[in-house]
Design a protein around this motif. Sequence first.
Motif, PDB file in Angstrom:
ATOM      1  N   CYS A  26      66.972  37.345  50.011  1.00  0.00           N
ATOM      2  CA  CYS A  26      66.456  37.098  48.953  1.00  0.00           C
ATOM      3  C   CYS A  26      66.614  35.719  48.328  1.00  0.00           C
ATOM      4  CB  CYS A  26      66.766  38.212  47.771  1.00  0.00           C
ATOM      5  SG  CYS A  26      66.127  40.022  47.988  1.00  0.00           S
ATOM      6  N   TRP A  27      67.781  35.293  48.516  1.00  0.00           N
ATOM      7  CA  TRP A  27      68.119  33.699  48.065  1.00  0.00           C
ATOM      8  C   TRP A  27      67.314  32.932  48.719  1.00  0.00           C
ATOM      9  CZ3 TRP A  27      69.219  36.091  43.934  1.00  0.00           C
ATOM     10  CH2 TRP A  27      70.123  36.666  43.505  1.00  0.00           C
TER      11      TRP A  27
ATOM     12  N   ALA B 190      64.604  33.320  50.565  1.00  0.00           N
ATOM     13  CA  ALA B 190      63.137  33.298  49.854  1.00  0.00           C
ATOM     14  C   ALA B 190      62.972  32.755  48.602  1.00  0.00           C
ATOM     15  CB  ALA B 190      62.634  34.902  50.022  1.00  0.00           C
ATOM     16  N   LEU B 191      63.826  32.895  47.705  1.00  0.00           N
ATOM     17  CA  LEU B 191      64.052  32.263  46.308  1.00  0.00           C
ATOM     18  C   LEU B 191      63.975  30.905  46.177  1.00  0.00           C
ATOM     19  CD1 LEU B 191      63.491  32.839  43.211  1.00  0.00           C
ATOM     20  CD2 LEU B 191      65.993  33.572  43.144  1.00  0.00           C
ATOM     21  N   PHE B 192      65.298  30.432  46.801  1.00  0.00           N
ATOM     22  CA  PHE B 192      65.496  28.978  46.619  1.00  0.00           C
ATOM     23  C   PHE B 192      65.255  27.934  47.684  1.00  0.00           C
ATOM     24  CE2 PHE B 192      69.350  31.186  44.458  1.00  0.00           C
ATOM     25  CZ  PHE B 192      69.001  30.888  43.387  1.00  0.00           C
ATOM     26  N   LEU B 193      65.013  28.441  49.090  1.00  0.00           N
ATOM     27  CA  LEU B 193      64.584  27.830  50.134  1.00  0.00           C
ATOM     28  C   LEU B 193      63.372  27.871  50.387  1.00  0.00           C
ATOM     29  CD1 LEU B 193      67.550  28.259  52.466  1.00  0.00           C
ATOM     30  CD2 LEU B 193      67.285  26.443  50.698  1.00  0.00           C
ATOM     31  N   ARG B 194      62.182  28.728  49.715  1.00  0.00           N
ATOM     32  CA  ARG B 194      61.061  29.034  49.949  1.00  0.00           C
ATOM     33  C   ARG B 194      60.628  29.431  51.401  1.00  0.00           C
ATOM     34  NH1 ARG B 194      61.398  28.856  45.165  1.00  0.00           N
ATOM     35  NH2 ARG B 194      60.041  27.672  43.761  1.00  0.00           N
ATOM     36  N   GLU B 195      61.681  30.293  52.038  1.00  0.00           N
ATOM     37  CA  GLU B 195      61.455  30.797  53.172  1.00  0.00           C
ATOM     38  C   GLU B 195      60.722  32.012  53.231  1.00  0.00           C
ATOM     39  OE1 GLU B 195      65.033  31.347  55.483  1.00  0.00           O
ATOM     40  OE2 GLU B 195      65.729  29.351  55.279  1.00  0.00           O
ATOM     41  N   GLU B 196      59.644  31.990  54.207  1.00  0.00           N
ATOM     42  CA  GLU B 196      58.719  33.206  54.286  1.00  0.00           C
ATOM     43  C   GLU B 196      59.429  34.461  54.507  1.00  0.00           C
ATOM     44  OE1 GLU B 196      54.512  34.602  55.939  1.00  0.00           O
ATOM     45  OE2 GLU B 196      55.455  32.808  56.774  1.00  0.00           O
TER      46      GLU B 196
ATOM     47  N   MET C 278      61.994  37.467  40.596  1.00  0.00           N
ATOM     48  CA  MET C 278      62.360  37.619  42.273  1.00  0.00           C
ATOM     49  C   MET C 278      63.786  37.939  42.421  1.00  0.00           C
ATOM     50  SD  MET C 278      61.778  37.498  45.221  1.00  0.00           S
ATOM     51  CE  MET C 278      62.031  36.959  47.133  1.00  0.00           C
TER      52      MET C 278
ATOM     53  N   SER D  44      67.306  33.098  56.288  1.00  0.00           N
ATOM     54  CA  SER D  44      66.841  34.262  56.556  1.00  0.00           C
ATOM     55  C   SER D  44      67.411  35.120  57.787  1.00  0.00           C
ATOM     56  CB  SER D  44      65.778  34.654  55.882  1.00  0.00           C
ATOM     57  OG  SER D  44      64.780  34.041  56.930  1.00  0.00           O
TER      58      SER D  44
END
Length: 331
Positions: free
Chosen positions: A291-292, A294-300, A1, A129
Amino acid sequence: MAIHCLKAAAILAELLSSDMKNNDSATLTASPVISPPGTGLWWGLLGVAAFSFTVPFTRVAVESGGMSPLFIGSARAVIAALLAAAALAITRQRLPRGVQWIRVAVVAGGVVVGFPVLTSFALTTAPASHGAVVIAVLPAATAVMAVIRGHERPPMTFWITAAVGATAAVVFAALQGGGLSGLHWSDLLLFGAVVAAAIGYAEGGLLARELGAWQTVSWALVLSAPLMIALTGISIAWQAPSGTTTEWAAFAYLAVVSMFLGFFAWYRGLAIGPMAQVSQVQLAQPVMSICWAALFLREELTWPTVLGGIAVIACAAIAVRARLDRTTSKR
């Protein structure tokens, strides 16, 4: 990712800057440095990559509520001011003179006080995001402020696309809130942060001609230090800061990298140039931030977020390019 995010941002930066001219009056720094071709672009991308973690890491720092937004926004500036003061003293930089202090104060109000504090409060409720998409209008907003400050007359395309980009950001924020009447206080804070940063960037770009690039940011940090120390004291008296190791690490990044070291890479890239190409790398920042998140915070990563980001970034790119084309054509 993470690899895909970096590739996407690098490709976007290359596409946006591939056919730009070799000059830009929006942000000016010291004399060009003789370096291999492409060096400036990579330094600029390094700076933008450093800044791209600011929104998600601010979200991490405020998430549990152990550190108040006021503490995060002010204390990070205090730490950065200590580093800036040391750098200025070691390199024996000359003091600003006369009206330059007022202009340094404008820069400080925008990028040291306004943007960090407002985003810290906004991201207590807004997803990272979401914040990245709203802040994506910053390059166009900075160009507008530079036009106003420099008394330029850009083509109508500039004003149209800048207005469309701002409208796209507002509509995105409203729809994410549940409808056109769904703007939240966090959205207003994010838009306020954009205006503050745009004013600070534009004035800082002009002042950098006289003081130097990183020196301008450093003097802004030093000048704002008394206020930020006072705000830090108030925030600690109001709520003693606490947090997990991850939250403190995020705060440390905001203080050392986002508020200070990131500017070294960013302005180094602008100094090497070509400045018009390097400055456009900033348009890749919201892509990285999303992108970060989504990757680190698991935001959709939803379609509205993707489409909103594309619309705002595209409008900002067209607006900034229109201004640069008009500026360079007159030289």
